[in-house]
Structures are given as structure tokens and as C-alpha cells.
Design a protein around this motif. Structure first.
Motif, PDB file in Angstrom:
ATOM      1  N   SER A   1     111.552  40.964  58.793  1.00 42.35           N
ATOM      2  CA  SER A   1     111.916  40.802  60.204  1.00 42.35           C
ATOM      3  C   SER A   1     110.743  40.323  61.044  1.00 42.35           C
ATOM      4  O   SER A   1     110.905  39.500  61.948  1.00 42.35           O
ATOM      5  N   ILE A   2     109.556  40.828  60.754  1.00 40.16           N
ATOM      6  CA  ILE A   2     108.359  40.417  61.500  1.00 40.16           C
ATOM      7  C   ILE A   2     108.042  38.948  61.221  1.00 40.16           C
ATOM      8  O   ILE A   2     107.736  38.175  62.138  1.00 40.16           O
ATOM      9  N   ILE A   3     108.146  38.542  59.944  1.00 42.10           N
ATOM     10  CA  ILE A   3     107.886  37.144  59.586  1.00 42.10           C
ATOM     11  C   ILE A   3     108.884  36.205  60.263  1.00 42.10           C
ATOM     12  O   ILE A   3     108.534  35.110  60.713  1.00 42.10           O
ATOM     13  N   LYS A   4     110.155  36.656  60.356  1.00 44.33           N
ATOM     14  CA  LYS A   4     111.219  35.792  60.897  1.00 44.33           C
ATOM     15  C   LYS A   4     111.461  36.022  62.388  1.00 44.33           C
ATOM     16  O   LYS A   4     112.548  35.739  62.887  1.00 44.33           O
ATOM     17  N   LYS A   5     110.478  36.519  63.091  1.00 45.08           N
ATOM     18  CA  LYS A   5     110.619  36.798  64.527  1.00 45.08           C
ATOM     19  C   LYS A   5     111.264  35.620  65.270  1.00 45.08           C
ATOM     20  O   LYS A   5     110.812  34.489  65.190  1.00 45.08           O
ATOM     21  N   GLY A   6     112.335  35.924  65.998  1.00 49.38           N
ATOM     22  CA  GLY A   6     112.965  34.919  66.847  1.00 49.38           C
ATOM     23  C   GLY A   6     113.710  33.835  66.103  1.00 49.38           C
ATOM     24  O   GLY A   6     114.227  32.896  66.712  1.00 49.38           O
ATOM     25  N   ARG A   7     113.799  33.950  64.790  1.00 50.44           N
ATOM     26  CA  ARG A   7     114.426  32.884  64.017  1.00 50.44           C
ATOM     27  C   ARG A   7     115.935  33.127  63.880  1.00 50.44           C
ATOM     28  O   ARG A   7     116.381  34.250  63.663  1.00 50.44           O
ATOM     29  N   ASP A   8     116.702  32.049  64.011  1.00 50.93           N
ATOM     30  CA  ASP A   8     118.155  32.115  63.862  1.00 50.93           C
ATOM     31  C   ASP A   8     118.485  31.857  62.389  1.00 50.93           C
ATOM     32  O   ASP A   8     118.177  30.788  61.871  1.00 50.93           O
ATOM     33  N   PRO A   9     119.097  32.822  61.696  1.00 49.32           N
ATOM     34  CA  PRO A   9     119.372  32.630  60.262  1.00 49.32           C
ATOM     35  C   PRO A   9     120.281  31.434  59.975  1.00 49.32           C
ATOM     36  O   PRO A   9     120.274  30.897  58.870  1.00 49.32           O
ATOM     37  N   ARG A  10     121.039  30.991  60.979  1.00 45.09           N
ATOM     38  CA  ARG A  10     121.948  29.848  60.763  1.00 45.09           C
ATOM     39  C   ARG A  10     121.184  28.536  60.601  1.00 45.09           C
ATOM     40  O   ARG A  10     121.707  27.571  60.046  1.00 45.09           O
ATOM     41  N   GLU A  11     119.955  28.497  61.091  1.00 47.17           N
ATOM     42  CA  GLU A  11     119.176  27.256  61.030  1.00 47.17           C
ATOM     43  C   GLU A  11     118.804  26.879  59.594  1.00 47.17           C
ATOM     44  O   GLU A  11     118.454  25.737  59.319  1.00 47.17           O
ATOM     45  N   GLU A  12     118.885  27.857  58.691  1.00 50.68           N
ATOM     46  CA  GLU A  12     118.542  27.583  57.297  1.00 50.68           C
ATOM     47  C   GLU A  12     119.680  26.911  56.538  1.00 50.68           C
ATOM     48  O   GLU A  12     119.522  26.472  55.405  1.00 50.68           O
ATOM     49  N   LEU A  13     120.871  26.833  57.169  1.00 51.83           N
ATOM     50  CA  LEU A  13     122.039  26.226  56.526  1.00 51.83           C
ATOM     51  C   LEU A  13     122.039  24.712  56.737  1.00 51.83           C
ATOM     52  O   LEU A  13     121.400  24.207  57.665  1.00 51.83           O
ATOM     53  N   PRO A  14     122.774  23.949  55.891  1.00 52.04           N
ATOM     54  CA  PRO A  14     122.848  22.493  56.074  1.00 52.04           C
ATOM     55  C   PRO A  14     123.409  22.141  57.451  1.00 52.04           C
ATOM     56  O   PRO A  14     124.373  22.762  57.916  1.00 52.04           O
ATOM     57  N   GLN A  15     122.811  21.157  58.098  1.00 50.18           N
ATOM     58  CA  GLN A  15     123.237  20.762  59.435  1.00 50.18           C
ATOM     59  C   GLN A  15     124.563  19.999  59.393  1.00 50.18           C
ATOM     60  O   GLN A  15     124.873  19.327  58.407  1.00 50.18           O
ATOM     61  N   PRO A  16     125.367  20.101  60.463  1.00 48.92           N
ATOM     62  CA  PRO A  16     126.641  19.378  60.516  1.00 48.92           C
ATOM     63  C   PRO A  16     126.434  17.871  60.409  1.00 48.92           C
ATOM     64  O   PRO A  16     125.362  17.347  60.734  1.00 48.92           O
ATOM     65  N   VAL A  17     127.482  17.176  59.953  1.00 46.89           N
ATOM     66  CA  VAL A  17     127.415  15.723  59.790  1.00 46.89           C
ATOM     67  C   VAL A  17     127.684  15.047  61.132  1.00 46.89           C
ATOM     68  O   VAL A  17     128.736  15.237  61.746  1.00 46.89           O
TER      69      VAL A  17
ATOM     70  N   GLN B   1     136.813  34.741  55.098  1.00 50.24           N
ATOM     71  CA  GLN B   1     135.712  33.900  54.620  1.00 50.24           C
ATOM     72  C   GLN B   1     135.644  32.577  55.384  1.00 50.24           C
ATOM     73  O   GLN B   1     134.567  32.092  55.712  1.00 50.24           O
ATOM     74  N   ASN B   2     136.830  32.010  55.672  1.00 49.30           N
ATOM     75  CA  ASN B   2     136.858  30.766  56.443  1.00 49.30           C
ATOM     76  C   ASN B   2     136.319  30.977  57.855  1.00 49.30           C
ATOM     77  O   ASN B   2     135.549  30.164  58.374  1.00 49.30           O
ATOM     78  N   LEU B   3     136.741  32.071  58.474  1.00 51.81           N
ATOM     79  CA  LEU B   3     136.298  32.371  59.832  1.00 51.81           C
ATOM     80  C   LEU B   3     134.793  32.605  59.859  1.00 51.81           C
ATOM     81  O   LEU B   3     134.094  32.110  60.752  1.00 51.81           O
ATOM     82  N   SER B   4     134.300  33.319  58.864  1.00 54.39           N
ATOM     83  CA  SER B   4     132.859  33.571  58.781  1.00 54.39           C
ATOM     84  C   SER B   4     132.098  32.250  58.671  1.00 54.39           C
ATOM     85  O   SER B   4     131.090  32.038  59.357  1.00 54.39           O
ATOM     86  N   GLY B   5     132.599  31.350  57.804  1.00 54.91           N
ATOM     87  CA  GLY B   5     131.956  30.045  57.653  1.00 54.91           C
ATOM     88  C   GLY B   5     131.954  29.246  58.936  1.00 54.91           C
ATOM     89  O   GLY B   5     130.964  28.591  59.284  1.00 54.91           O
ATOM     90  N   LEU B   6     133.066  29.317  59.668  1.00 49.99           N
ATOM     91  CA  LEU B   6     133.174  28.588  60.937  1.00 49.99           C
ATOM     92  C   LEU B   6     132.226  29.165  61.992  1.00 49.99           C
ATOM     93  O   LEU B   6     131.514  28.427  62.689  1.00 49.99           O
ATOM     94  N   LEU B   7     132.202  30.490  62.096  1.00 55.38           N
ATOM     95  CA  LEU B   7     131.365  31.140  63.108  1.00 55.38           C
ATOM     96  C   LEU B   7     129.879  30.951  62.835  1.00 55.38           C
ATOM     97  O   LEU B   7     129.073  30.871  63.762  1.00 55.38           O
ATOM     98  N   LEU B   8     129.528  30.883  61.549  1.00 57.44           N
ATOM     99  CA  LEU B   8     128.110  30.801  61.187  1.00 57.44           C
ATOM    100  C   LEU B   8     127.630  29.369  60.954  1.00 57.44           C
ATOM    101  O   LEU B   8     126.564  29.151  60.380  1.00 57.44           O
ATOM    102  N   GLN B   9     128.431  28.376  61.416  1.00 54.57           N
ATOM    103  CA  GLN B   9     127.947  27.000  61.343  1.00 54.57           C
ATOM    104  C   GLN B   9     126.657  26.866  62.157  1.00 54.57           C
ATOM    105  O   GLN B   9     126.533  27.447  63.233  1.00 54.57           O
ATOM    106  N   PRO B  10     125.719  26.092  61.655  1.00 53.59           N
ATOM    107  CA  PRO B  10     124.441  25.959  62.370  1.00 53.59           C
ATOM    108  C   PRO B  10     124.652  25.384  63.771  1.00 53.59           C
ATOM    109  O   PRO B  10     125.416  24.424  63.937  1.00 53.59           O
TER     110      PRO B  10
END
Length: 720
Positions: A619-635, A304-313
Motif C-alpha cells: 500500500s505504501i509503494i502504491k500510494k495514490g495509485r489507481d489499480p485500474r491503470e494497470e489494465l489494458p487501455q480502451p481502444v 463478472q460482466n458488471l465487474s469488468g465494465l465497472l473496472l474499465q480503466p
């Protein structure tokens, strides 16, 4: 074999609380060679939308149960070859639900090295053992034992005969699977894990120098710490239990209600069996079981920690300066552009009192202004505190808005010394490669971190003590899940990133790069079929996870699988859209329009499942979109606090750096991470911090206590 498979299907249905058809379909998909990401994303109708995490647990359990059935067949064969197989034994084997149960059943029939019991049997003392065990009230056992004296067989006296007979009885008791099962459970229920100091030296294990805790209540992180302390020679460890509780159990099972002259010998044999044979092996089994369970729990936290780290925006569209701190050898600096291309490198000396800090400021200022740097990524290792203070002071003097971020540099040195880094940056030395990696980690954490062995990223606990093969497999699965959930740009991805795409191995990933270099960029996903060693099956598995941003077919820049292109085109036409609308991003109301349709009927007309229909629309609506961008941005920071600045009740924003069994460590911008104990995470009860937090989460915290000398910061998330 068919009966065994049916039994496994039934067991998986029960354990995972699934419908039988879900289990049958999932097993078939796995057996047909489909990857977990592909099954999770593109076979939802068959599996009932099982997630990749559940599918990986399902796969592990399926493998275990099949291994169990194979072991049953092997043990049945081995016992049958000895001509010892009975209906009762066969039934016990059939009903066994764990490998340890099977081992208990097979124990009496396992070929043994010469033991005290086998030597006694060679001396002809087995009949005497049977007479003693029978506990006939009329037997004069001492008199009977005289008949077994045989000087040629080294049985010189009645005492020798009795001792040998009791050795045989002790081994029979030890080999009884029912006794072992009950004693194992009693030890788990009533036993203690006890550790004592095996040295007078102080150490990090001092908490366990005189420690005892019930096995049933023992926390996983404590067990792993104790194991490490024992391995390093600081602790002696044992399992302790009231022996009388166990021997009384054996007496009840072995002795009749009527008194017999033989009973006292059976009791002596039972005591010997437990102390000499059962207790040591049961203790080893239980410690192995506890360790395996603790490791599995830790691996889950690590996952879970690794997943969180890898999927940081990712922090996109920034020119980043990577800053790898150091003392004597200086701080290595590398500037990369928005695409990760290296623009400039240098080494500055600014962390020791004798360093020329004015010179370092001049070099860095020129690099920042000359390359239009927007962000400085500082590694959080050795000399990072001094580096952060220096950078914070420098930014106050620069007439340009520049921020900095503290970046987890774990594994950077492993990467920079690797063959991959040498191939990527042959012109730079090891130290400068680390600086490049630290810069790129904030631009796209996933793309950069996949270049490093997941075990070297360091977001778990006690990972070096675990079964490395099991840990490697589990973490590899996490990276695979993350890469495929985000998607990969086929025309820019590195070999390391491509190798984690479903259906693609390292060889094929290199072949894709070679094809790209020789033929130019891919214009369609179908071109993948021209890549050597990438056949139809591999294409089926990987195609949906690869993106082409400006190709010939707009659907190639979505997660719509090529097998569904025809259905997607028909859906667009039915809804009154064109492919150009998808390209222009003017299909935002597709879902709203779809909600007014009879989706069950429409899916049938398109020849697809209802779940797939909704996934295609998404998928069509989210064309080219990175799902990580929806997460809170780093400080991002421009100034620094010190521990001395912290006061109780101060509220700060921080980033979760690591989640462990007893809490989470949060970076609040003072170089020293603060601990939010599990009891301070939220008002409601939680079993584990990962129920609420993940690595990379941006959280509000309040300072509870600061201990500057010990460098400890206690934080809370309650009522913030």
C-alpha cells in the motif's frame, strides 16, 4: 442451538475446503457486523486471505444453513404439537440437508385442504385402505369392502368403498418422503424438458417450437429462453419421462413378492398417485430448481460482466465530448473538462438524409476547437451507426488530433430521468444529461456507473426474468467490491459513490457531502468521526477505503487502515524511510528491502500479522495509485470500418462488450458486435467464456465469416 452452530461450522469447513479456525473466525467476523470488503481486505490473518467473492458465497451459504436449522426446529415443534413425533422422524429431520427434503418430511403432517383422501377418511374408509395395503394373500378384498358400505356416509357400493380407499392409499404414497426423493432424482436423471409451439406465429423462440433435451444436459441459457417463451405465450412446456419407469419403481416398493388379491388395487392407487399427485408437484419442483440454478449461474455471469465494465480503466486528463445519438430529436452533445465539469452543450441533426449536415459539422467543429476536445464518446444506442460514420468523416476534416470511442450507454436514460440527475443538473433537460453521462463514463466508468441501478446497465442475459431481489443484492455486492477495491477520494466523491463504501449507507454518504460543503475538504480520515451518524464501527469499516490525496497524513492516501498507522510508521523507520519519502514516492525498493528481513519476526515486533505487514508495504509503494491503470487501455478510433469492409482472416483489435453462456460479443469498430463462440475462444477446453474473458478486455480477433444481410459476424481468438 450450540450443536446446530457446530454442525454448520463443520459443514462449511467441508464444503469450502477450509480449516476449522478459518470458518469459525469468518463466522464471528460476519456476526460482529463487519462488511465483506472490510473482512476481505483487513482481516486476512483471521480468514486465511479469503477473497470477497468467496466471502459472499460463504455468507450466502451460512445464511442458507442457518435458515435450514431454524426450519428443522420449527418442523420438529409442529409435528411434536400434533403428538406425531417419533425417533425415526426426528432423525430424518436432523439428517435433512436441503429445504426440499424437509418439506417432503413435513408433507404428511402439513394441515391440508379437503382432498379426496380426507373425504374418504371422513367416510370411515381408512381401515379398508390399511387392509388393501397389507396385501394379505388370504383376503377376499371385494367381500371385505362390502362391510364399509354406508348410505348415510355416501358410500353406496363396494366400488365406492374401494375408490375411496385407493384415494387414501394414493395420498399416502404421495406423502412418503422417501418415494418423492427417489422419484425426483429419477426424473432429473431420465426426464426430458419438452417445449412445443403454442402459436403458429413466427418468433425469436422458433428454435424451441419442437424441442426436447435431457434435464441433466439442459444449458442454462436455453432454459431461461424457454421460460420466457412460455411466459410470453409462444411455448407450452412440460417435463416428460417414461411413466412405466416410475410406476415400476413404486410397484417394487409397495407390492410383496407373493401375489395377493389386493395387489392390483395397490398398483392402481400407485399409478393414480403418480399421475395425479406426484408428477405435477415434482415437475413444478424440478422446473423451479432448474430455473433457480440457471438464474444463479446467469447472475454469476452478470456479476463478472458488471465487474469488468465497472473496472474499465479511466481515460484521464482528456476533455471529452459526449455524443448521445438520435434521429428525429437530434443528437445531444455535451463537453466536459478533465474533472467532469460541463463546459458546453448543444443539439445537432446529422443522422437522417434530410438533416443539414454541413451545419452540424460547423457546430461540432466550433465546439471541438473552442473547448480543446481530445476525445468524443459516442453512445452505442439508436442511430449510433450513422453518428459514428458522421463523426469519423468530421474528424478527417479537423486540423487537430481527436479520437472517438464507442461507449456502452445502457442505463444512461434511466440515470438522466432520475432524481439524482435532476439534483445534479437541474439546468439541463433529460436528453442533455444523457450526453453528460456518456462523456463522463469514459473519464471514470466506476464513478459514473454507480449512479445507475446495476440491473439497468445491461451486461447480462435474461436479467428481467430473474428474481429481482436476489439479482439486486448480488449486483449491489459487485458494485461494492469494485468501489472498495479501487478506493474513493473522500474530497471529490459523489454521494452515489460514497454510498457503496463499506460501512456507509445513503444517509451517511449525504451527511459526508453536507459536512464537506459546510467545513471544507477533509484533511484527515479521523475527521470522519465528526460526521453525523458515522460512529466508531462505521469508521472502522470505511476508513481504509477512503483516500485523501493532499491531507495531513500521507498514509491517508493509501489503503493502509488507520488501525495500522502505528505499525506502518514503525516499519518505515525500521527500513530507514521517512513519511516524506512516501510522499515523494521514493520507496519503490521497500519490498526488496523487506524480502531480506525475517518478516515473521518483524511482524511480531510490530504487533501485526505477516500478511498485514506485506499489505502495508504494498500500500505504501502504491500510494495514490489507481489499480485500474494497470489494465489494458480502451481502444480509441479515428476512422470507421463497415461490415462490407470485413473479409475472412482479417485480424482486428476489439473490446469485449458482453460475455454470455455460449460466447462473447466483441466491438471491432463496425458498429455491429461480432460473436466469438465459446469453441473459438482458446485451444484448450473451457467450461464457460468467463473463465477467459471479461467485459472491457481488449482482445485480438480474426474474422471467420461475415453475413451482411443478417448482420452477423463470426470471430475467433485462436491462433491470433
Amino acid at each position: 442451538m450450540e450443536k446446530s452452530e457446530e454442525k454448520i461450522i463443520n459443514q462449511l469447513t467441508s464444503e469450502f475446503n477450509l480449516r476449522p479456525e478459518q470458518v469459525t473466525n469468518t463466522v464471528k467476523l460476519i456476526d460482529d457486523g463487519n462488511t465483506i470488503p472490510f473482512i476481505a481486505r483487513y482481516r486476512k490473518e483471521a480468514t486465511g486471505s479469503l477473497s470477497d467473492e468467496i466471502l459472499r458465497d460463504f455468507y450466502d451459504r451460512l445464511s442458507y444453513l442457518r435458515n435450514l436449522e431454524d426450519k428443522k426446529e420449527e418442523i420438529l415443534r409442529l409435528i411434536d404439537e400434533q403428538e406425531n413425533l417419533t425417533v425415526e422422524i426426528a432423525k430424518s429431520i436432523e439428517n435433512a440437508v436441503t429445504l426440499s427434503e424437509l418439506e417432503d418430511i413435513y408433507r404428511p403432517f402439513r394441515p391440508k385442504r379437503r382432498t379426496r383422501a380426507t373425504i374418504a377418511k371422513e367416510k370411515g374408509l381408512a381401515p379398508l385402505a390399511e387392509i388393501i395395503l397389507a396385501q394379505n394373500p388370504n383376503d377376499n378384498i371385494e367381500s371385505i369392502s362390502l362391510d364399509f358400505i354406508d348410505a348415510e356416509k355416501d358410500v353406496e357400493s363396494s366400488e365406492d368403498a374401494m375408490a375411496g380407499a385407493m384415494d387414501i392409499i394414493a395420498e399416502e404414497i404421495s406423502d412418503n418422503p422417501e418415494y418423492r426423493k427417489d422419484i425426483r432424482q429419477k426424473t432429473i436423471d431420465f426426464g426430458l424438458l419438452v417445449s412445443k409451439a403454442s402459436t403458429e406465429d413466427d418468433s425469436v423462440y422458433r428454435l424451441y417450437y419442437d424441442f426436447a433435451e435431457p434435464i441433466k444436459k439442459l444449458a442454462n441459457h436455453r432454459l431461461l429462453a424457454i421460460n420466457r417463451g412460455e411466459k410470453e405465450g409462444f411455448l407450452s412446456v412440460k417435463i416428460d419421462i417414461d411413466e412405466e419407469k416410475i410406476t415400476n419403481y413404486l410397484f417394487r416398493r409397495l407390492t410383496p413378492k407373493h401375489e395377493s388379491p389386493s395387489t392390483k388395487y395397490v398398483k392402481l392407487a400407485a399409478e393414480d398417485s403418480y399421475k395425479r399427485l406426484i408428477a405435477p408437484s415434482i415437475s413444478t419442483e424440478i422446473r423451479n430448481m432448474l430455473t433457480e440454478n440457471a438464474e444463479e449461474a446467469s447472475i454469476k455471469v452478470f456479476n463478472q460482466n458488471l465487474s469488468g465494465l465497472l473496472l474499465q480503466p479511466p481515460i484521464k486528463d482528456k476533455i471529452v465530448m459526449g455524443f448521445d445519438p438520435g434521429y428525429r430529436t437530434g443528437c445531444k452533445v455535451a463537453v466536459v473538462d478533465e474533472t467532469g465539469k460541463v463546459l458546453d452543450t448543444n443539439v445537432v441533426y446529422c443522422t437522417l438524409p434530410n438533416h443539414d449536415k454541413d451545419k452540424a459539422k460547423k457546430i461540432l467543429t466550433d465546439m471541438i476547437l473552442g473547448n480543446n476536445v481530445n476525445l468524443i464518446s459516442i453512445g452505442n444506442g439508436t442511430a449510433s451507426k450513422e453518428s459514428e460514420i458522421f463523426i469519423s468523416d468530421l474528424l478527417k476534416e479537423i486540423d487537430r488530433e481527436v479520437f472517438y470511442i464507442m461507449t456502452n450507454e445502457a442505463g444512461a436514460s434511466v440515470y438522466s430521468a432520475s432524481k439524482l440527475a435532476t439534483e445534479e443538473f437541474p439546468q439541463y433537460d433529460v436528453a442533455l444529461r444523457s450526453a453528460v453521462s456518456i462523456a463522463r463514463r469514459v473519464q471514470d466508468p466506476l464513478a459514473e456507473l454507480v449512479k445507475i441501478d446495476p440491473k439497468s446497465i445491461g451486461v447480462g442475459q435474461y436479467q428481467h426474468d430473474m428474481n429481482q431481489k436476489r439479482l439486486g443484492e448480488a449486483l449491489g455486492g459487485v458494485v461494492e467490491n469494485c468501489v472498495n477495491s479501487v478506493g474513493v477520494d473522500l474530497n471529490t466523491a459523489s454521494p452515489s459513490l460514497l454510498a457503496y463504501v463499506a460501512g456507509i449507507n445513503k444517509t451517511v454518504s449525504k451527511n459526508i457531502i453536507t459536512y464537506r460543503e459546510e467545513n471544507g475538504k477533509f484533511n484527515t480520515r479521523k475527521e470522519l468521526l465528526k460526521v453525523p451518524k458515522l460512529g466508531a464501527k462505521a469508521f472502522e469499516q470505511c476508513a481504509g477505503f477512503l483516500r485523501i490525496t493532499d491531507g495531513d497524513n500521507v498514509l491517508d492516501n493509501t489503503s493502509v487502515h488507520p488501525e495500522s498507522y502505528k505499525a506502518a510508521a514503525q516499519l518505515l523507520k525500521h527500513m530507514g524511510y521517512t513519511e516524506q519519502d512516501v510522499q515523494d514516492g521514493t520507496v519503490a525498493d521497500l519490498k526488496q528491502r523487506l524480502s531480506k528481513e525475517n518478516t515473521h519476526k518483524l511482524a511480531g515486533e510490530l504487533g501485526i500479522g505477516e500478511i498485514t505487514l506485506k499489505d502495508i508495504a504494498d500500500s505504501i509503494i502504491k500510494k495514490g495509485r489507481d489499480p485500474r491503470e494497470e489494465l489494458p487501455q480502451p481502444v480509441l478510433r479515428s476512422d470507421i470500418l463497415s461490415m462490407e469492409d470485413l473479409k475472412p482472416d482479417m485480424v482486428l483489435t476489439g473490446t469485449v462488450r458482453n460475455v454470455i453462456d455460449f460466447g462473447a460479443f466483441v466491438d471491432i469498430g463496425v458498429h455491429q458486435d461480432g460473436l466469438v463462440h465459446i469453441s473459438q475462444i482458446c485451444d484448450r477446453y473451457i467450461k464457460h467464456p468467463t473463465d477467459v474473458l471479461s467485459v472491457g478486455d481488449v482482445v485480438k480477433v480474426r474474422v471467420l465469416e461475415v453475413d451482411v444481410p443478417k448482420k452477423r459476424i463470426s470471430l475467433t481468438m485462436k491462433e491470433v
